[in-house]
Design a protein around this motif. Structure first.
Motif, PDB file in Angstrom:
ATOM      1  N   ARG A 119       0.841  -1.193   0.000  1.00 29.77           N
ATOM      2  CA  ARG A 119       0.000   0.000   0.000  1.00 29.77           C
ATOM      3  C   ARG A 119       0.877   1.243   0.000  1.00 29.77           C
ATOM      4  O   ARG A 119       1.834   1.339   0.773  1.00 29.77           O
ATOM      5  CB  ARG A 119      -0.884  -0.011   1.234  1.00 29.77           C
ATOM      6  CG  ARG A 119      -1.810   1.161   1.351  1.00 29.77           C
ATOM      7  CD  ARG A 119      -2.632   0.997   2.597  1.00 29.77           C
ATOM      8  NE  ARG A 119      -3.563   2.079   2.771  1.00 29.77           N
ATOM      9  CZ  ARG A 119      -4.304   2.218   3.847  1.00 29.77           C
ATOM     10  NH1 ARG A 119      -4.214   1.342   4.828  1.00 29.77           N
ATOM     11  NH2 ARG A 119      -5.133   3.217   3.940  1.00 29.77           N
ATOM     12  N   SER A 120       0.571   2.204  -0.861  1.00 24.62           N
ATOM     13  CA  SER A 120       1.268   3.487  -0.921  1.00 24.62           C
ATOM     14  C   SER A 120       0.264   4.587  -0.638  1.00 24.62           C
ATOM     15  O   SER A 120      -0.841   4.566  -1.173  1.00 24.62           O
ATOM     16  CB  SER A 120       1.868   3.708  -2.311  1.00 24.62           C
ATOM     17  OG  SER A 120       2.802   2.699  -2.610  1.00 24.62           O
ATOM     18  N   ARG A 121       0.676   5.525   0.211  1.00 23.60           N
ATOM     19  CA  ARG A 121      -0.200   6.651   0.537  1.00 23.60           C
ATOM     20  C   ARG A 121       0.629   7.927   0.535  1.00 23.60           C
ATOM     21  O   ARG A 121       1.741   7.960   1.040  1.00 23.60           O
ATOM     22  CB  ARG A 121      -0.851   6.455   1.898  1.00 23.60           C
ATOM     23  CG  ARG A 121      -1.762   7.604   2.294  1.00 23.60           C
ATOM     24  CD  ARG A 121      -2.652   7.262   3.477  1.00 23.60           C
ATOM     25  NE  ARG A 121      -1.946   7.017   4.706  1.00 23.60           N
ATOM     26  CZ  ARG A 121      -1.698   7.955   5.634  1.00 23.60           C
ATOM     27  NH1 ARG A 121      -2.082   9.205   5.437  1.00 23.60           N
ATOM     28  NH2 ARG A 121      -1.065   7.639   6.740  1.00 23.60           N
ATOM     29  N   TYR A 134       3.797   7.329   2.875  1.00 25.67           N
ATOM     30  CA  TYR A 134       3.651   6.187   3.764  1.00 25.67           C
ATOM     31  C   TYR A 134       3.582   4.927   2.930  1.00 25.67           C
ATOM     32  O   TYR A 134       3.108   4.947   1.793  1.00 25.67           O
ATOM     33  CB  TYR A 134       2.359   6.306   4.587  1.00 25.67           C
ATOM     34  CG  TYR A 134       2.259   7.596   5.352  1.00 25.67           C
ATOM     35  CD1 TYR A 134       2.778   7.712   6.636  1.00 25.67           C
ATOM     36  CD2 TYR A 134       1.663   8.713   4.773  1.00 25.67           C
ATOM     37  CE1 TYR A 134       2.697   8.914   7.333  1.00 25.67           C
ATOM     38  CE2 TYR A 134       1.585   9.912   5.464  1.00 25.67           C
ATOM     39  CZ  TYR A 134       2.099  10.006   6.729  1.00 25.67           C
ATOM     40  OH  TYR A 134       2.019  11.193   7.406  1.00 25.67           O
ATOM     41  N   THR A 135       4.019   3.822   3.511  1.00 30.55           N
ATOM     42  CA  THR A 135       3.900   2.542   2.828  1.00 30.55           C
ATOM     43  C   THR A 135       3.526   1.470   3.837  1.00 30.55           C
ATOM     44  O   THR A 135       3.834   1.580   5.022  1.00 30.55           O
ATOM     45  CB  THR A 135       5.209   2.155   2.087  1.00 30.55           C
ATOM     46  OG1 THR A 135       4.964   1.005   1.271  1.00 30.55           O
ATOM     47  CG2 THR A 135       6.341   1.859   3.045  1.00 30.55           C
ATOM     48  N   ALA A 144       6.016   5.612   7.873  1.00 27.32           N
ATOM     49  CA  ALA A 144       6.349   6.810   7.104  1.00 27.32           C
ATOM     50  C   ALA A 144       7.593   6.521   6.278  1.00 27.32           C
ATOM     51  O   ALA A 144       8.499   5.828   6.724  1.00 27.32           O
ATOM     52  CB  ALA A 144       6.602   7.978   8.047  1.00 27.32           C
ATOM     53  N   VAL A 145       7.628   7.058   5.063  1.00 24.46           N
ATOM     54  CA  VAL A 145       8.787   6.916   4.185  1.00 24.46           C
ATOM     55  C   VAL A 145       9.553   8.231   4.239  1.00 24.46           C
ATOM     56  O   VAL A 145       8.994   9.299   3.984  1.00 24.46           O
ATOM     57  CB  VAL A 145       8.350   6.604   2.736  1.00 24.46           C
ATOM     58  CG1 VAL A 145       9.557   6.542   1.816  1.00 24.46           C
ATOM     59  CG2 VAL A 145       7.555   5.308   2.684  1.00 24.46           C
ATOM     60  N   ALA A 146      10.830   8.138   4.570  1.00 22.64           N
ATOM     61  CA  ALA A 146      11.667   9.335   4.674  1.00 22.64           C
ATOM     62  C   ALA A 146      12.197   9.740   3.300  1.00 22.64           C
ATOM     63  O   ALA A 146      12.370   8.908   2.409  1.00 22.64           O
ATOM     64  CB  ALA A 146      12.839   9.060   5.611  1.00 22.64           C
ATOM     65  N   PHE A 147      12.424  11.034   3.146  1.00 26.29           N
ATOM     66  CA  PHE A 147      13.106  11.585   1.982  1.00 26.29           C
ATOM     67  C   PHE A 147      13.791  12.860   2.450  1.00 26.29           C
ATOM     68  O   PHE A 147      13.670  13.243   3.614  1.00 26.29           O
ATOM     69  CB  PHE A 147      12.168  11.814   0.790  1.00 26.29           C
ATOM     70  CG  PHE A 147      10.874  12.488   1.132  1.00 26.29           C
ATOM     71  CD1 PHE A 147      10.763  13.873   1.129  1.00 26.29           C
ATOM     72  CD2 PHE A 147       9.761  11.738   1.472  1.00 26.29           C
ATOM     73  CE1 PHE A 147       9.578  14.499   1.453  1.00 26.29           C
ATOM     74  CE2 PHE A 147       8.561  12.353   1.800  1.00 26.29           C
ATOM     75  CZ  PHE A 147       8.470  13.735   1.789  1.00 26.29           C
ATOM     76  N   ARG A 148      14.551  13.490   1.570  1.00 23.68           N
ATOM     77  CA  ARG A 148      15.369  14.637   1.967  1.00 23.68           C
ATOM     78  C   ARG A 148      14.534  15.701   2.671  1.00 23.68           C
ATOM     79  O   ARG A 148      13.503  16.135   2.166  1.00 23.68           O
ATOM     80  CB  ARG A 148      16.072  15.241   0.762  1.00 23.68           C
ATOM     81  CG  ARG A 148      17.118  16.299   1.171  1.00 23.68           C
ATOM     82  CD  ARG A 148      17.908  16.834   0.016  1.00 23.68           C
ATOM     83  NE  ARG A 148      18.534  15.753  -0.732  1.00 23.68           N
ATOM     84  CZ  ARG A 148      18.744  15.785  -2.046  1.00 23.68           C
ATOM     85  NH1 ARG A 148      18.386  16.834  -2.767  1.00 23.68           N
ATOM     86  NH2 ARG A 148      19.314  14.766  -2.657  1.00 23.68           N
TER      87      ARG A 148
END
Length: 165
Positions: A119-121, A134-135, A144-148
């Protein structure tokens, strides 16, 4: 098979898209069969027509990987955008389970579950242009999916010649 009516829109119409173009939808706001936390914009939401491009560099801790999500707003409703085809389209098909694209309290919420159960949100605050990703993998809790840090979405006019599907 997907049916669509193409409408070409002139001067300044923009939209965005990804591989999720092939997915369909439940009723707006219905996704993945469970309830999501309520969201709301941190600032007054701008619901005017436009392209919203959200680049997330170093996605999920992978240096050099940038995931980009693109949305358009037309008449206060979100759509996905394919810059390859210059087309705005519905993310979900009517009655499709585990798929939703809607605006909730000034936030674009995209929620989609793939055939393998991942699932991707994404939540895009239309007031601040912040994005959260989020995944959820099958059998695991959402994370939560982190990014810069500091990455923001950008709002632009709609692209010239945009086709709305």
């Amino acid at each position: 098979m997907r049916r669509a009516v193409a409408i070409t829109i002139g001067a300044g119409m923009i939209a965005a898209g990804t591989a999720l173009a092939a997915c369909g939808a439940a009723e707006p706001g219905e996704a993945a069969g469970d309830s999501l936390p309520r969201v709301s914009s941190a600032a007054p939401a701008d619901l005017s027509d436009g392209l919203i491009t959200c680049a997330m560099p170093d996605f999920d801790g992978k240096t050099g990987l940038t995931v980009t999500e693109r949305f358009i707003l037309i008449d206060g409703q979100p759509k996905r955008y394919s810059d390859f085809n210059n087309q705005a389209f519905d993310l979900c098909q009517a009655g499709q389970d585990n798929c939703a694209l809607k605006i909730e309290n000034g936030v674009i919420r995209m929620d989609w579950t793939s055939a393998n159960g991942t699932r991707s949100r994404y939540d895009v605050d239309l007031g601040t242009l912040d994005i959260a990703a989020y995944t959820t993998k099958a059998g695991e809790a959402e994370r939560a999916v982190a990014f810069r840090e500091g990455a923001k979405c950008v709002r632009e006019p709609l692209p010239e010649g945009l086709q709305v599907m």
